[in-house]
Design an enzyme around this catalytic site. Structure first.
Site, PDB file in Angstrom:
ATOM      1  N   ASN A 111       0.867  -1.171   0.000  1.00  0.00           N
ATOM      2  CA  ASN A 111       0.000   0.000   0.000  1.00  0.00           C
ATOM      3  C   ASN A 111       0.907   1.226   0.000  1.00  0.00           C
ATOM      4  O   ASN A 111       1.341   1.688   1.048  1.00  0.00           O
ATOM      5  CB  ASN A 111      -0.922  -0.004   1.230  1.00  0.00           C
ATOM      6  CG  ASN A 111      -1.842   1.187   1.218  1.00  0.00           C
ATOM      7  OD1 ASN A 111      -2.047   1.805   0.161  1.00  0.00           O
ATOM      8  ND2 ASN A 111      -2.369   1.540   2.378  1.00  0.00           N
ATOM      9  N   ILE A 112       1.205   1.700  -1.175  1.00  0.00           N
ATOM     10  CA  ILE A 112       2.164   2.801  -1.299  1.00  0.00           C
ATOM     11  C   ILE A 112       1.420   4.124  -1.135  1.00  0.00           C
ATOM     12  O   ILE A 112       0.458   4.387  -1.858  1.00  0.00           O
ATOM     13  CB  ILE A 112       2.861   2.733  -2.673  1.00  0.00           C
ATOM     14  CG1 ILE A 112       3.514   1.360  -2.839  1.00  0.00           C
ATOM     15  CG2 ILE A 112       3.894   3.846  -2.825  1.00  0.00           C
ATOM     16  CD1 ILE A 112       3.670   0.954  -4.277  1.00  0.00           C
ATOM     17  N   LYS A 116       2.937  10.700  -0.228  1.00  0.00           N
ATOM     18  CA  LYS A 116       4.362  10.776   0.101  1.00  0.00           C
ATOM     19  C   LYS A 116       5.229  10.670  -1.151  1.00  0.00           C
ATOM     20  O   LYS A 116       6.242  11.363  -1.270  1.00  0.00           O
ATOM     21  CB  LYS A 116       4.737   9.673   1.098  1.00  0.00           C
ATOM     22  CG  LYS A 116       4.159   9.938   2.477  1.00  0.00           C
ATOM     23  CD  LYS A 116       4.606   8.930   3.514  1.00  0.00           C
ATOM     24  CE  LYS A 116       3.962   9.280   4.865  1.00  0.00           C
ATOM     25  NZ  LYS A 116       4.173   8.260   5.886  1.00  0.00           N
ATOM     26  N   CYS A 136      16.195   3.756  -0.322  1.00  0.00           N
ATOM     27  CA  CYS A 136      15.355   3.131   0.696  1.00  0.00           C
ATOM     28  C   CYS A 136      16.243   2.085   1.370  1.00  0.00           C
ATOM     29  O   CYS A 136      17.360   2.423   1.778  1.00  0.00           O
ATOM     30  CB  CYS A 136      14.085   2.548   0.082  1.00  0.00           C
ATOM     31  SG  CYS A 136      14.383   1.458  -1.335  1.00  0.00           S
TER      32      CYS A 136
END
Lengths: 198, 198
Positions: A111-112, A116, A136
């Site tokens: 669930n990106i 953001k 990341c």
């Protein structure tokens, strides 16, 4: 345009020699350093575009290499606090940290958070923040999604966006990441969020 | 260095806005073009460093994308003649072709001519030839070896050189290509073959 034989393959033109600072700087360092001083880019490191790099999480072994990039900013896409060694490296070199805490997830629970990614993309394309490193943890999924959205903004066809994503994610490619990139709407960026062009 | 909250994530500093021409140019094009005008980079396309790109063989579908790179030169690593469409594209855009005919081979009969790679590397690092695209057929082996030698010149450790090579060669990675890169001696480049640094 002309075809050069291999003997004639160096142009002796009146083209002024221009510098490509990162490349020439880094090659030039070779002259000053010893052969044994090798540099270690972070895992999954690559250049995305002029002034934009991507990678997995840099650790102390990568700091000499990162110095050669003369970074102005880092976009960090994980929610965990930045490690103290890395904080000190940033402080020492005056590098600004932009943190967008996106949870690392596994399919089928990907669930990106679009908001953001959108904010991170604004920072990434702002040339005042360049040279900039996006990272990341492993440089595959969160970084891959952000770079993919940047490619959409550069009008790359989806096939090429996915091809690049898969090159870094390899066996860990996620269909849901690709769906996110496909659905990501870049039309907002057309008028409002572009960096000042002078 | 500072930590910004996500609300404060855009610096409002006295840093002058600087242009990153390829990126901003290509994003800016988006404003002028329609959403439907998508660009198709060649197979295995990537940026190697400022002014240096790599890919597989570009065909006519990739020409619009290549235009956006504003190339000055192409290094072509195959012995076959350049296709007429590509020759015309180069002529139209004043792009210089450097051809180094390296045969495509399969293991265990890989025999990479070191002299040709060495000459190609001289051309690749000469900033007078930038922006420059390096390509062979699939952008895996011949291109991968040349880029690997460039990385050695940039003092990358072999692990990182091989990691990058493998990212593009994927299932087609060749141990003999990697041995070639490992044995390739870049010490000649330290004094004689560097581009003029001003």
């Amino acid at each position: 345009m002309g075809f050069a034989s291999e003997d004639q393959n160096r142009r002796e033109k009146d083209v002024a020699a221009e510098l490509s600072p990162p490349l020439s700087g880094r090659i030039n360092d070779y002259e000053n350093g010893g052969d044994e001083l090798l540099l270690t880019p972070p895992l999954n490191f690559a250049m995305v575009d002029s002034g934009i790099f991507r990678s997995g999480f840099p650790d102390t072994a990568n700091f000499s290499f990162l110095e050669s990039l003369e970074l102005r900013s880092i976009i960090y896409l994980c929610p965990e606090p930045y490690p103290q060694h890395n904080v000190e490296f940033l402080k020492l070199h005056g590098i600004h940290l932009f943190q967008f805490g996106i949870e690392g997830t596994k399919e089928p629970f990907v669930n990106i958070p679009e908001d953001k990614v959108r904010e991170a993309l604004k920072v990434a394309i702002d040339v005042r923040n360049h040279p900039l490193l996006i990272h990341c943890k492993r440089g595959k999924h969160r970084t891959g999604c952000l770079v993919g959205c940047l490619r959409k903004l550069q009008r790359w066809c989806l096939t090429s966006v996915f091809d690049e994503y898969q090159r870094f994610a390899a066996a860990k490619s996620r269909v849901l990441d690709q769906r996110f990139m496909e659905l990501f709407d870049v039309s907002d960026f057309k008028h409002s969020a572009l960096p000042p062009i002078s």
